[in-house]
Structure formats: C-alpha cells, structure tokens
Design a protein around this motif. Sequence first.
Motif, PDB file in Angstrom:
ATOM      1  N   LYS A 227       0.826  -1.207   0.000  1.00 53.01           N
ATOM      2  CA  LYS A 227       0.000   0.000   0.000  1.00 53.01           C
ATOM      3  C   LYS A 227       0.863   1.260   0.000  1.00 53.01           C
ATOM      4  N   ALA A 228       1.840   1.335   0.898  1.00 53.22           N
ATOM      5  CA  ALA A 228       2.616   2.564   1.049  1.00 53.22           C
ATOM      6  C   ALA A 228       3.630   2.753  -0.077  1.00 53.22           C
ATOM      7  N   ALA A 229       4.418   1.728  -0.356  1.00 57.95           N
ATOM      8  CA  ALA A 229       5.495   1.883  -1.346  1.00 57.95           C
ATOM      9  C   ALA A 229       4.941   2.108  -2.744  1.00 57.95           C
ATOM     10  N   LEU A 230       3.872   1.406  -3.102  1.00 59.79           N
ATOM     11  CA  LEU A 230       3.353   1.525  -4.464  1.00 59.79           C
ATOM     12  C   LEU A 230       2.592   2.828  -4.672  1.00 59.79           C
ATOM     13  N   THR A 231       1.938   3.332  -3.632  1.00 59.35           N
ATOM     14  CA  THR A 231       1.260   4.619  -3.799  1.00 59.35           C
ATOM     15  C   THR A 231       2.246   5.779  -3.754  1.00 59.35           C
ATOM     16  N   ASP A 232       3.304   5.663  -2.935  1.00 62.98           N
ATOM     17  CA  ASP A 232       4.373   6.668  -3.009  1.00 62.98           C
ATOM     18  C   ASP A 232       4.985   6.683  -4.407  1.00 62.98           C
ATOM     19  N   LEU A 233       5.163   5.512  -4.969  1.00 61.56           N
ATOM     20  CA  LEU A 233       5.699   5.415  -6.332  1.00 61.56           C
ATOM     21  C   LEU A 233       4.753   6.068  -7.328  1.00 61.56           C
ATOM     22  N   GLY A 234       3.446   5.822  -7.213  1.00 64.46           N
ATOM     23  CA  GLY A 234       2.503   6.402  -8.155  1.00 64.46           C
ATOM     24  C   GLY A 234       2.603   7.914  -8.200  1.00 64.46           C
ATOM     25  N   PHE A 235       2.685   8.536  -7.013  1.00 67.85           N
ATOM     26  CA  PHE A 235       2.784   9.998  -6.974  1.00 67.85           C
ATOM     27  C   PHE A 235       4.136  10.473  -7.489  1.00 67.85           C
ATOM     28  N   GLU A 236       5.214   9.770  -7.108  1.00 65.96           N
ATOM     29  CA  GLU A 236       6.545  10.144  -7.607  1.00 65.96           C
ATOM     30  C   GLU A 236       6.611  10.014  -9.123  1.00 65.96           C
ATOM     31  N   ALA A 237       6.093   8.923  -9.654  1.00 65.04           N
ATOM     32  CA  ALA A 237       6.129   8.705 -11.097  1.00 65.04           C
ATOM     33  C   ALA A 237       5.312   9.750 -11.834  1.00 65.04           C
ATOM     34  N   ALA A 238       4.148  10.091 -11.280  1.00 64.69           N
ATOM     35  CA  ALA A 238       3.316  11.109 -11.922  1.00 64.69           C
ATOM     36  C   ALA A 238       4.037  12.452 -11.981  1.00 64.69           C
ATOM     37  N   ASN A 239       4.735  12.811 -10.918  1.00 63.19           N
ATOM     38  CA  ASN A 239       5.443  14.086 -10.900  1.00 63.19           C
ATOM     39  C   ASN A 239       6.679  14.064 -11.794  1.00 63.19           C
ATOM     40  N   LEU A 240       7.395  12.947 -11.804  1.00 62.98           N
ATOM     41  CA  LEU A 240       8.533  12.839 -12.712  1.00 62.98           C
ATOM     42  C   LEU A 240       8.066  12.853 -14.166  1.00 62.98           C
ATOM     43  N   GLY A 241       6.964  12.169 -14.439  1.00 63.10           N
ATOM     44  CA  GLY A 241       6.441  12.169 -15.800  1.00 63.10           C
ATOM     45  C   GLY A 241       6.061  13.555 -16.252  1.00 63.10           C
ATOM     46  N   MET A 242       5.446  14.323 -15.367  1.00 62.39           N
ATOM     47  CA  MET A 242       5.094  15.709 -15.699  1.00 62.39           C
ATOM     48  C   MET A 242       6.351  16.535 -15.913  1.00 62.39           C
ATOM     49  N   GLN A 243       7.405  16.273 -15.137  1.00 64.13           N
ATOM     50  CA  GLN A 243       8.670  16.995 -15.281  1.00 64.13           C
ATOM     51  C   GLN A 243       9.303  16.718 -16.635  1.00 64.13           C
ATOM     52  N   VAL A 244       9.186  15.482 -17.122  1.00 64.51           N
ATOM     53  CA  VAL A 244       9.724  15.156 -18.441  1.00 64.51           C
ATOM     54  C   VAL A 244       9.063  16.027 -19.506  1.00 64.51           C
ATOM     55  N   TRP A 245       7.791  16.277 -19.354  1.00 66.08           N
ATOM     56  CA  TRP A 245       7.070  17.117 -20.315  1.00 66.08           C
ATOM     57  C   TRP A 245       7.407  18.597 -20.166  1.00 66.08           C
ATOM     58  N   GLY A 246       8.044  18.968 -19.061  1.00 65.90           N
ATOM     59  CA  GLY A 246       8.353  20.374 -18.861  1.00 65.90           C
ATOM     60  C   GLY A 246       7.083  21.202 -18.714  1.00 65.90           C
ATOM     61  N   GLY A 247       7.105  22.422 -19.264  1.00 65.20           N
ATOM     62  CA  GLY A 247       5.947  23.300 -19.155  1.00 65.20           C
ATOM     63  C   GLY A 247       4.688  22.703 -19.732  1.00 65.20           C
ATOM     64  N   HIS A 248       4.837  21.902 -20.775  1.00 69.24           N
ATOM     65  CA  HIS A 248       3.655  21.285 -21.380  1.00 69.24           C
ATOM     66  C   HIS A 248       2.996  20.271 -20.440  1.00 69.24           C
ATOM     67  N   GLY A 249       3.765  19.694 -19.527  1.00 72.97           N
ATOM     68  CA  GLY A 249       3.194  18.776 -18.566  1.00 72.97           C
ATOM     69  C   GLY A 249       2.297  19.464 -17.558  1.00 72.97           C
TER      70      GLY A 249
END
Length: 594
Positions: free
Chosen positions: A397-419
Amino acid sequence: MPDYKAPLRDIRFVLHELLDDSKLAELPGYADATPELVDSILDAAASFCEEQLVPLNRPGDETGSQLANGVVTTPPGFKEAYKAFAEGGWISLANDPDYGGQGLPKLVSFAVEEIICSANLSFGMFPGLSNGAYNAIALHGSPELKSFYLPKLTTGEWAGTMCLTEPQCGTDLGLVRTKAEPQPDGSFKITGNKIFISAGEHDLTDNILHLVLARLPDAPAGTRGISLFLVPKFLPKPDGSPGPRNALSCIAIEKKMGIHASPTCQMAFDGATGWLVGRPHKGMSAMFTMMNAARLGVGVQGLGIAEAAYQGARDYAKQRLQGRAPQGPQAPDKPADPIIVHSDIRRMLLTIRAKTEAARALALWVGKELDVSLKHPDPAAREAADDLVALLTPIVKAALTDLGFEAANLGMQVWGGHGYIRDNGMEQFSRDARITQIYEGTNGIQALDLVGRKLSLSMGRLLRRYFHPTAAFIEESMTDPALGEFVLPLAKCFARLQQATAFVAETGLKDPEAAAAVAPDYLKLFSYTVFATLWVRMAKIALAKQNGEEAEFYKAKLACARFYLERILPEHSAPFALVMAGKGALAGMPIEAF
C-alpha cells in the motif's frame, strides 16, 4: 491525454517467468487457470481498457460526477462503459462460482486491476469497492445474506461501498457514533452521518449496498463496540428486484483535487433499515476483511498510475525535439535531438520504469501468495502464505502509492511546461495519484501497522516468512559469478534491514514512541530491500535468456536491474540512518513550541 497500451509482455514476464503461475492450476478450484487462459484474459482486458476506458479518462476528469436533487450522475459514457464491463464478466473474475463468479485466481485479478487503474482510475474504483463489499459479505455474512446479495454483486447489477469515516473519526474508528437500533423482525435502524464515501451514490447500478459501521445500544466503548451492517439504497423485494427507497441519502459530494469522476459522498442515514453482518460488536474484524483487500487494491492503483505516467513521459521524450546531445547530434537530419538523449530525462524515465517493474513484481507476488493462502491443501502452506501477505500488505500500500505519486510528478517533469498544462493530461496523474497515499489508511498508518503489529506478531513469525528465504537466496546467489554485480548490493541492504529490524524490535519493547517515530523510515528501508530482492530474481532470469529469443527484452531487464541496484538502492542508506538515529530530535520539540 497520453496514449496507454497495457504492458502485456512485462506482466507476462512476472506471471509466467518470475512467479511461474502455471503452478496455480495445481490448487483446488484453479485447474482451468492455465497460462494460456490467463494470456487470453489479459488480451481481452487490454482491448477493453484501451478502447473503452482510456477515452473516458480525461473527459471524466473535466466533467466529474454531479449531484442534483440527491441524485449523482457520472460523466458521459461511464454508464455505458460500466454496463459493458459488467456484461463482459470483469467484475466476477475472482468471485466464487457458487454465486455466479468465474473462480479465477486473485493473481489474475490483480493483473487485470493494474490495467484498469492505468486506463481510468476513477472508473476502476466502482467495481473495486463492490469487490470489497463482496469479500466482507462472503466471509462474514449469514447464508441468507450471501445467497441473496452476492449474485447481484457478482453480476454488477448492484454495487457496494464501505461506510467507515465520520466527521469526528477517520483512522480512530473507536469514535464512531452512528447508531443501530434492533427491530422486532431482526433488522436494525441505522442513524448517523458518514463522510468520504467513495461511490456512495451514482447512476451505474440499480442498487447500492452500503456496509456501515455502527454501534448497538449495549455496545462497549471503543473499537470493541462496533458492529457491521448491510444497508441497501433500495430495500429489495422478495424476488430480488429493488423496492422502496431506504432512509438514506447523499447530501453532498466533495470537491476534490483529483479522481473527479468518482463521487466522494457525504451520506446521511436517517433510520435506514439494515442487517447485521457477522456477530454483534465484531464489526472491525469484518471491516478489516474489506480494508486489507482495499489496501492491496490501492497499492495496485499506485502501480497503474506509475505505468501510465511512464508511458506518457516516454512517448513524449522520444518525439519532443530540444537541444543537442552532449556527445553530438543524435538526429542530424532534424533541427534538434529528441529529449530522451539527455541524461536527466533518461534518469527520470529509468527511475519510473525500474521502480514500476519492481512494484509490479511485488503486487503480483502478493497476489499469488494470497491464492496459496486461500486454496492450498496444506494448512502449514496456507499459514505461511497468509503470514507473508499480512507482512507485505502495508509495504504494498505505502510503497506503491508513493511510487505512483513520484512517477506522476517525474512524468510531468519530463514534459516540462507542457506537462503543467491541463489539456495535455499529464498533470491529472499527479492529482489522481495523491489520494492513494491517504485513503484506506494513510501511508504513515501503514508504517505503524508494519512496526507496531507485523514485526511483533507471534514472536516475529511474519518477518521470518520474508527474511529466511531471502537470506537463503542471497547465499545461493553468491556462488553465481554472473549474479555478483546484482546480489552484492542486495546483500548490503538486506544486512542493514536486519540490523534496523533488531534495533526497532529492541527499542520498541522499551519505548513504543521510539518505534513509532522511525516507522516510516523503516517501511522505506524494507521496501527498498524487497524491490532489490525482486530485481535480483528478475535479473537471474534475464541473464539466462539474454542471448536467445527476445534478446532485447531481456537485455532491457538487465539494464533496469543495474539502474535500480546502482542508482536507486543506495538511497536506502538514508532511511537506515534515520531508523538508527531513533526518536531523538523528532521528540525533542515541545508541543507548545510548534
């Protein structure tokens, strides 16, 4: 919205090669669950989710569910998609054939749930809650309740909810005030208010079955005085069709950060008719049936978001042109190189991918152990598997949901301003993922559960279910020169986890506050170690197959394993140091000074 394709090859790698799911067919009731059948189910799930759920995700977020005159309307297309979902049998995958289910392994259900959550998290919450209600009634309900209600939940004609939280109580359910008054006919009148009730009201089904925590007049104080009741939205007629409206209503839906298409309801029960589930004053044990399953399900939600964010970021990084690679142009025929050539972009993508693949392995491993705990003919094997599931549930529960939020933010960072722009869909992943770290027990509560209950249970028996096989695997792997680069980092991390475990166990006996103070760091250290263990096991498989068919697939697995063990696993030193530091500075600030 970024496109999504179910990662079927990666899922099959875990199911067939890492976990050898063919052995599930040897368990009673699972004879038909062959790898061939599982593959066909995954293909069909991928097609349904890609074609029907993905297109509804962003529009559903924009529109949200709406409340008017006590009626909640889901976004356009949801009702039709839900009907097709139910008719396709997706709700009944792991349900008991005695009630119309398909009787497939939980492992298969977990794999399908990941695909659903990646495609449309808000949609997936509706059948997910129904499955939780099904499990609680199946394990704790009377024969009459089971025979009457479980077939309706299995077909998806009716839906289910969990009604725990009240304005004055969330985690501390001992503060529940909702009342249950016994009636001469054996029913109860339920009165009280519940909040944060996911899918408490909607237009997808003919009826909604609320599982409500309430107190009987003679209830003792605290959690020992809570009972569980089944309270339908419509009182059923003898023929099973919905009858008159029960005395309950949705009085508001929350305006939330994310999961907009999933209505989070405030529910009022004004003398609503309900029936006892299980024994009086034993509602917490029945509710934990739902909560434990829900915590695993929420972990899979985090995994689903992580995979969707990875795909969106990867596809963008391959086509977005910006600048030139430090080593020189990589696309000389174009005005600039795709951003995936840049080290920081590759770091973010590999971080998401390496953690996501380990998270998938963990979720499906727990799914397999859950099947063993339910079906294995040997009681000792069932107990061992159940112990492992209990130990790993707070980590999932904890590790996978922390990952989901981290991945979502990193993914948005890859897109830069467009994210950051809503129209592009990446920021929705961050908003949707954030709740998974909160509901069904915050991740801090998961850490307390791991340290406060799981470590000490039966003199550390649960811990031994992971520690002993892992120690044996490390010792065995040390003799394989090809595995050396992978197993040595794991061995170091595992040794620190053992040291930290001994420290927490010893200090916790003397000072419970000290154990609680380091619980989140201990859970992080444990999750790093489990992910590393799974990566070494996956690397062992990939090493044996890297020069055969699908060589590129297995070489990519080895590259991810190396990245995790070289660039991510060293981060375990920080939570280890924090655990060993004890409560010190954390407890040193007087409350009055805050």
